[in-house]
Each structure stands twice: as C-alpha cells, then as structure tokens.
Design an enzyme around this catalytic site. Structure first.
Site, mmCIF file in Angstrom:
data_model
loop_
_atom_site.group_PDB
_atom_site.id
_atom_site.type_symbol
_atom_site.label_atom_id
_atom_site.label_comp_id
_atom_site.label_asym_id
_atom_site.label_seq_id
_atom_site.Cartn_x
_atom_site.Cartn_y
_atom_site.Cartn_z
ATOM 1 N N LYS A 1 0.703 -1.048 0.005
ATOM 2 C CA LYS A 1 -0.014 0.016 0.051
ATOM 3 C C LYS A 1 0.854 1.222 0.123
ATOM 4 O O LYS A 1 0.256 2.382 0.102
ATOM 5 C CB LYS A 1 -0.803 0.038 1.162
ATOM 6 C CG LYS A 1 -1.853 -1.174 1.188
ATOM 7 C CD LYS A 1 -3.009 -0.805 2.218
ATOM 8 C CE LYS A 1 -2.801 -0.534 3.617
ATOM 9 N NZ LYS A 1 -3.839 -0.438 4.599
ATOM 10 N N LYS B 1 2.936 2.187 2.352
ATOM 11 C CA LYS B 1 2.615 2.810 3.647
ATOM 12 C C LYS B 1 3.576 2.089 4.518
ATOM 13 O O LYS B 1 4.067 0.967 4.526
ATOM 14 C CB LYS B 1 1.318 2.342 4.347
ATOM 15 C CG LYS B 1 0.203 3.410 3.888
ATOM 16 C CD LYS B 1 -0.962 3.147 5.068
ATOM 17 C CE LYS B 1 -1.938 4.504 4.910
ATOM 18 N NZ LYS B 1 -3.224 4.260 5.877
HETATM 19 N N1 C2G Z 1 -10.579 6.889 8.868
HETATM 20 C C1 C2G Z 1 -11.349 7.766 9.176
HETATM 21 N N2 C2G Z 1 -11.092 9.122 9.541
HETATM 22 C C2 C2G Z 1 -9.932 9.406 9.428
HETATM 23 C C3 C2G Z 1 -8.899 8.661 9.259
HETATM 24 C C4 C2G Z 1 -9.205 7.197 8.961
HETATM 25 O O1 C2G Z 1 -12.718 7.593 9.075
HETATM 26 N N3 C2G Z 1 -9.557 10.969 9.834
HETATM 27 C C5 C2G Z 1 -10.797 5.686 8.635
HETATM 28 C C6 C2G Z 1 -10.425 5.201 6.915
HETATM 29 O O2 C2G Z 1 -11.291 5.630 6.037
HETATM 30 C C7 C2G Z 1 -10.351 3.701 7.261
HETATM 31 C C8 C2G Z 1 -9.687 3.242 8.670
HETATM 32 O O3 C2G Z 1 -10.124 4.732 9.344
HETATM 33 O O4 C2G Z 1 -11.821 2.985 6.946
HETATM 34 C C9 C2G Z 1 -8.356 3.021 8.790
HETATM 35 O O5 C2G Z 1 -7.640 3.880 8.057
HETATM 36 P P1 C2G Z 1 -6.255 3.698 7.557
HETATM 37 O O6 C2G Z 1 -5.562 2.948 8.979
HETATM 38 O O7 C2G Z 1 -5.649 4.774 6.781
HETATM 39 O O8 C2G Z 1 -6.531 2.348 6.727
HETATM 40 P P2 C2G Z 1 -6.091 2.463 5.099
HETATM 41 O O9 C2G Z 1 -4.801 2.558 4.849
HETATM 42 O O10 C2G Z 1 -7.279 3.304 4.512
HETATM 43 O O11 C2G Z 1 -6.384 0.912 4.904
HETATM 44 O O12 C2G Z 1 -8.100 -2.729 2.373
HETATM 45 C C10 C2G Z 1 -8.592 -1.707 2.904
HETATM 46 C C11 C2G Z 1 -7.354 -0.942 3.646
HETATM 47 O O13 C2G Z 1 -6.334 -1.667 4.151
HETATM 48 C C12 C2G Z 1 -7.616 0.459 4.277
#
Ligand code: C2G
Length: 132
Positions: free
Chosen positions: A44, A46
C-alpha cells in the site's frame, strides 16, 4: 449475531480511527478488524510506525473491537466475509465505491471520514515541532 468487518493500517491510533470503529460496531454485535500486516503495508506504499504485532495489541484493547485478524492481500475480503459469516463491511468514505463488488457477499457501508486528523498529519506536525 450481526457481524461487522473493517480493514485498515490503524497506525498511531487517533480519534478518527476510534470514531470509525465506534460507528462500525454500532451496525452490529461483533466487530472484526483486519489490520494490514507490515508486508501488506509495503504493497500500500505505507510504512507504519508501529509493527503489526504492536498495532494488534492496541486494537484488541479497544472496547468496540471483538476480533483482530491480519490483512495480507487486497483479495482476501470475499474469503474473510464468507469464513467469518460477516453481515456488513464498513469503511471510511475515502474508499467509497472501491468495495461495491462485495455487495453480493454482504452489505457495504461507507462512513464519512473524521475531518482534520490523519496519521500523516500527525507525522508531519511532529516533524515540524521537532524541527526547531
Ligand atoms: N479513517 C477515518 N477518518 C480519519 C482517518 C481514517 O474514518 N480521519 C478511517 C479510514 O477511512 C479507514 C480506517 O479509518 O476506513 C483506517 O484508516 P487507515 O489506517 O488509513 O487504513 P487504510 O490505509 O485506508 O487501509 O483494504 C483496505 C485498506 O487496508 C484500508
């Protein structure tokens, strides 16, 4: 029992994550969180500050979370939904539309992201604070 699943890295846990987990749990009785492994995070593009094991310990301590499993691939969601008898997949709306293909397996719900907070923002602001 209505089972919910959500996926993410959940690094440097913040209230935006908690707000998502709390709302996701409100759609059912059981919430499974699939946490991206360190290897999947590389896919990803990340780099999490906390390792998978450390993020797992943190997520398992949250009252809204009932089970934590590893997220290793993009393609595992359909299998997870089937194997864990999931009724709904819940994600933040930055993913809107991306998982609609899973609607044949379960409900797919996109929730508004929490504004003004993100792991990236935290990292950037810490860099600035420590720059002077
Ligand atoms: N999130 C949110 N508000 C934020 C930050 C994050 O609602 N200010 C939500 C994201 O939309 C996601 C969850 O928290 O649903 C986790 O965010 P991340 O850790 O950034 O995950 P991500 O990299 O989006 O991974 O297969 C799907 C991926 O693994 C999702």
């Amino acid at each position: 029992m209505k089972k919910i699943i959500t996926y993410g890295t959940f690094d440097l846990l913040h209230w935006g994550h908690i707000n998502l987990l709390k709302r996701a749990k409100s759609y059912g009785d059981h919430l499974t969180v699939a946490i991206s492994t360190d290897e999947f995070n590389e896919m990803k593009n990340k780099k999490a500050y906390y390792s998978y094991e450390q993020r797992k310990i943190i997520l398992e301590a949250i009252r809204y979370v009932d089970e934590v499993i590893p997220e290793k691939t993009w393609e595992q969601k359909a299998k997870d939904i089937t194997e864990h008898n999931i009724d709904a997949l819940v994600m933040g709306d930055d993913w809107k539309g991306k998982f609609d293909h899973l609607r044949s397996y379960c409900d797919v719900i996109y929730l508004p992201r929490t504004a003004n907070i993100s792991t990236t923002k935290i990292k950037k602001e810490l860099l600035l604070v420590n720059a002077y």
